[in-house]
Design a protein around this motif. Structure first.
Motif, PDB file in Angstrom:
ATOM      1  N   LEU A  12       0.867  -1.229  -0.363  1.00 10.64           N
ATOM      2  CA  LEU A  12      -0.128  -0.269   0.223  1.00 10.64           C
ATOM      3  C   LEU A  12       0.741   1.358   0.224  1.00 10.64           C
ATOM      4  O   LEU A  12       0.321   2.174  -0.059  1.00 10.64           O
ATOM      5  CB  LEU A  12      -0.868   0.146   1.660  1.00 10.64           C
ATOM      6  N   GLU A  13       2.399   1.457   0.548  1.00 12.78           N
ATOM      7  CA  GLU A  13       2.678   1.728   0.140  1.00 12.78           C
ATOM      8  C   GLU A  13       2.891   2.777  -0.878  1.00 12.78           C
ATOM      9  O   GLU A  13       3.017   4.449  -0.865  1.00 12.78           O
ATOM     10  CB  GLU A  13       4.301   1.551   1.440  1.00 12.78           C
TER      11      GLU A  13
ATOM     12  N   LEU B  35       1.310   7.340  -4.266  1.00 13.15           N
ATOM     13  CA  LEU B  35       0.855   8.286  -5.703  1.00 13.15           C
ATOM     14  C   LEU B  35      -0.215   8.802  -5.430  1.00 13.15           C
ATOM     15  O   LEU B  35       0.013  10.233  -6.279  1.00 13.15           O
ATOM     16  CB  LEU B  35       0.513   6.948  -6.176  1.00 13.15           C
ATOM     17  N   ARG B  36      -0.595   8.325  -4.726  1.00 18.87           N
ATOM     18  CA  ARG B  36      -2.031   9.409  -4.425  1.00 18.87           C
ATOM     19  C   ARG B  36      -1.451  10.911  -3.670  1.00 18.87           C
ATOM     20  O   ARG B  36      -2.381  12.061  -4.234  1.00 18.87           O
ATOM     21  CB  ARG B  36      -3.249   9.007  -3.335  1.00 18.87           C
TER      22      ARG B  36
ATOM     23  N   ARG C 103       5.193  11.653  -9.133  1.00 19.79           N
ATOM     24  CA  ARG C 103       3.815  11.280  -9.731  1.00 19.79           C
ATOM     25  C   ARG C 103       4.366   9.785 -10.371  1.00 19.79           C
ATOM     26  O   ARG C 103       4.236   8.915 -10.443  1.00 19.79           O
ATOM     27  CB  ARG C 103       2.602  12.094 -10.684  1.00 19.79           C
ATOM     28  N   LYS C 104       5.515  10.359 -11.216  1.00 18.46           N
ATOM     29  CA  LYS C 104       6.714   9.041 -12.147  1.00 18.46           C
ATOM     30  C   LYS C 104       6.759   8.320 -11.298  1.00 18.46           C
ATOM     31  O   LYS C 104       7.423   7.271 -11.668  1.00 18.46           O
ATOM     32  CB  LYS C 104       6.922  10.023 -13.019  1.00 18.46           C
ATOM     33  N   GLN C 105       7.836   8.888 -10.057  1.00 12.43           N
ATOM     34  CA  GLN C 105       8.798   8.257  -9.398  1.00 12.43           C
ATOM     35  C   GLN C 105       7.682   6.733  -8.762  1.00 12.43           C
ATOM     36  O   GLN C 105       7.625   5.802  -8.583  1.00 12.43           O
ATOM     37  CB  GLN C 105       9.342   9.078  -8.093  1.00 12.43           C
ATOM     38  N   ALA C 106       6.005   7.568  -8.123  1.00  7.96           N
ATOM     39  CA  ALA C 106       5.474   6.890  -7.287  1.00  7.96           C
ATOM     40  C   ALA C 106       4.558   5.806  -8.015  1.00  7.96           C
ATOM     41  O   ALA C 106       4.692   4.556  -7.386  1.00  7.96           O
ATOM     42  CB  ALA C 106       4.422   7.859  -6.063  1.00  7.96           C
TER      43      ALA C 106
ATOM     44  N   GLU D 215     -12.158  -1.645  -2.960  1.00 10.77           N
ATOM     45  CA  GLU D 215     -12.316  -1.010  -4.138  1.00 10.77           C
ATOM     46  C   GLU D 215     -11.823  -0.420  -5.052  1.00 10.77           C
ATOM     47  O   GLU D 215     -10.912  -0.477  -5.900  1.00 10.77           O
ATOM     48  CB  GLU D 215     -13.910  -0.790  -4.265  1.00 10.77           C
ATOM     49  N   SER D 216     -11.270   1.122  -4.209  1.00  9.49           N
ATOM     50  CA  SER D 216     -10.203   2.609  -4.487  1.00  9.49           C
ATOM     51  C   SER D 216      -9.385   1.540  -5.424  1.00  9.49           C
ATOM     52  O   SER D 216      -8.976   2.180  -6.386  1.00  9.49           O
ATOM     53  CB  SER D 216     -10.114   3.393  -3.545  1.00  9.49           C
TER      54      SER D 216
END
Length: 389
Positions: A211-212, A217-218, A226-229, A265-266
């Protein structure tokens, strides 16, 4: 010869002519003065008469004014009396109206006070409900904070996913069809295995999920972050898929496919929307990624398979029960046929009783009307006997 005084236009005027002219002029003056005096006297008399007439008219007007004043005084007294009575009536009416208004206002105030009391009571109840709801919201906030702490901790997050997995499996499958923390021959322990009927191999379900990377990312604020996440998500999920393929695929012991359970679900929607390549890699590795709703559908399919297998295993028992059921139905049909014949006999007896009762009623009507001209219908003894039976 007369003395000529002067000549006028060729005419000689004597002194005697002058005297005569003066005498005539004086006479004319006297006549004129007398006429004027007579006219003045006549006018004086007319003015006196007019003055007397004006005085009479004035007296008559004064009398009329006095009479009108007397009538006006009477009218004023009448109006004053009427106004006095009307004022008394108005005062009484105002007092009555004020009493009625006071009564209505008092009743309205009492009703308003009662309504306000009821509203305050309801408001207190609603405030109590709001307080309870606020307490529940506060408790829910604590639970959300606790859930956040759980999701932040790997072991706690794994326990959370394990708990959701166990709830779904226990609700859909019988206890003999699954097992949690089952130990395979290579000493690995998947979160859950499912036994399908007719196959000794077990199906592996894994409930651990990274989950990390999704959290990063979020929370990414820039395109570079964002690209790294995203790269981290691909690396973490791909590694987890490889670990499942290496640990849980054992020939003759596990099924050819395994299930990776995503407890959100998300997260599942984000995987399918932004990381389709990971889904394809998992499919190629014979690993199916499912969300809670998809896992419930898969469990329902497994439940149908288990039910069909149990039906096939218990087919001889079902056939024996069906034969017993058919025998009972045949016995029921025989008894219903007998009951139907009894009903038909009873219906015939009831029809005969109704016929006899109709004849008796007609005979009683004719007797009541004293109608003996036409012969009365005979009632046979058999009818009474049938009716008695």
């Amino acid at each position: 010869m007369e003395r000529v005084v002067f000549t006028l236009n060729g005419t000689s005027i004597a002194a005697a002519d002058l005297l005569l002219g003066a005498a005539g002029l004086a006479l004319l003056l006297l006549v004129s003065i007398a006429w004027n005096l007579a006219s003045r006297a006549r006018m004086g008399r007319q003015e006196a008469l007019a003055s007397v007439e004006r005085q009479r008219e004035m007296f008559r007007a004064m009398e009329e004014i006095s009479r009108q004043n007397a009538g006006l005084n009477g009218s004023v007294r009448s109006v004053a009396e009427v106004l006095g009575s009307r004022q008394a009536d108005l005062a009484r009416l105002v007092a009555d109206r004020l009493d009625a208004v006071g009564t209505r206002v008092g009743a309205g105030l009492e009703a308003s006070g009662k309504t306000a009391g009821d509203h305050l009571a309801k408001l207190n109840e609603r405030l109590a409900v709001i307080d309870a709801a606020q307490a529940r919201v506060a408790a829910l906030t604590q639970e959300v904070v606790g859930l956040k702490d759980i999701l932040a901790n790997k072991q706690a997050r794994g326990a959370f996913g394990q708990g959701r997995l166990e709830a779904i499996i226990r609700d859909g499958l019988p206890a003999s069809a699954f097992e949690f923390q089952y130990t395979l021959s290579n000493n690995t322990r998947p979160d859950c295995v499912v036994r399908l009927p007719g196959d000794p191999r077990v199906m592996v379900i894994d409930a651990k999920f990274p989950l990390e990377a999704f959290t990063a990312l979020r929370g990414a604020m820039s395109e570079e972050a964002r690209k790294q996440a995203s790269a981290r998500v691909r690396a973490d999920v791909s590694k987890h898929v490889r670990d499942i393929a290496e640990r849980y695929f054992l020939a003759g012991e596990t099924q050819d496919i395994a299930i990776l359970f995503v407890p959100s679900e998300s997260l599942y929607a984000d995987l399918h929307e932004f990381f389709e390549d990971i889904i394809q890699k998992a499919h190629k590795s014979r690993i199916i990624i499912v969300s809670p709703s998809l896992l419930m559908m898969a469990v329902q399919v497994m439940q149908a398979i288990v039910r069909d297998a149990r039906v096939r295993e218990e087919a001889h028992v079902i056939q024996a029960e069906v034969r017993r059921l058919i025998e009972e139905v045949e016995r029921l049909q025989t008894r219903v046929t007998k009951l139907d014949s009894h009903f038909k006999i009873a219906q015939e007896d009831v029809d005969q009783i109704i016929t006899s009762a109709g004849k008796i009623a007609r005979r009683g009507t004719r007797i009541d009307r004293m109608d003996f001209e036409t012969p009365l219908p005979e009632i046979s003894e058999g009818s009474f006997d049938k009716a008695a039976e």
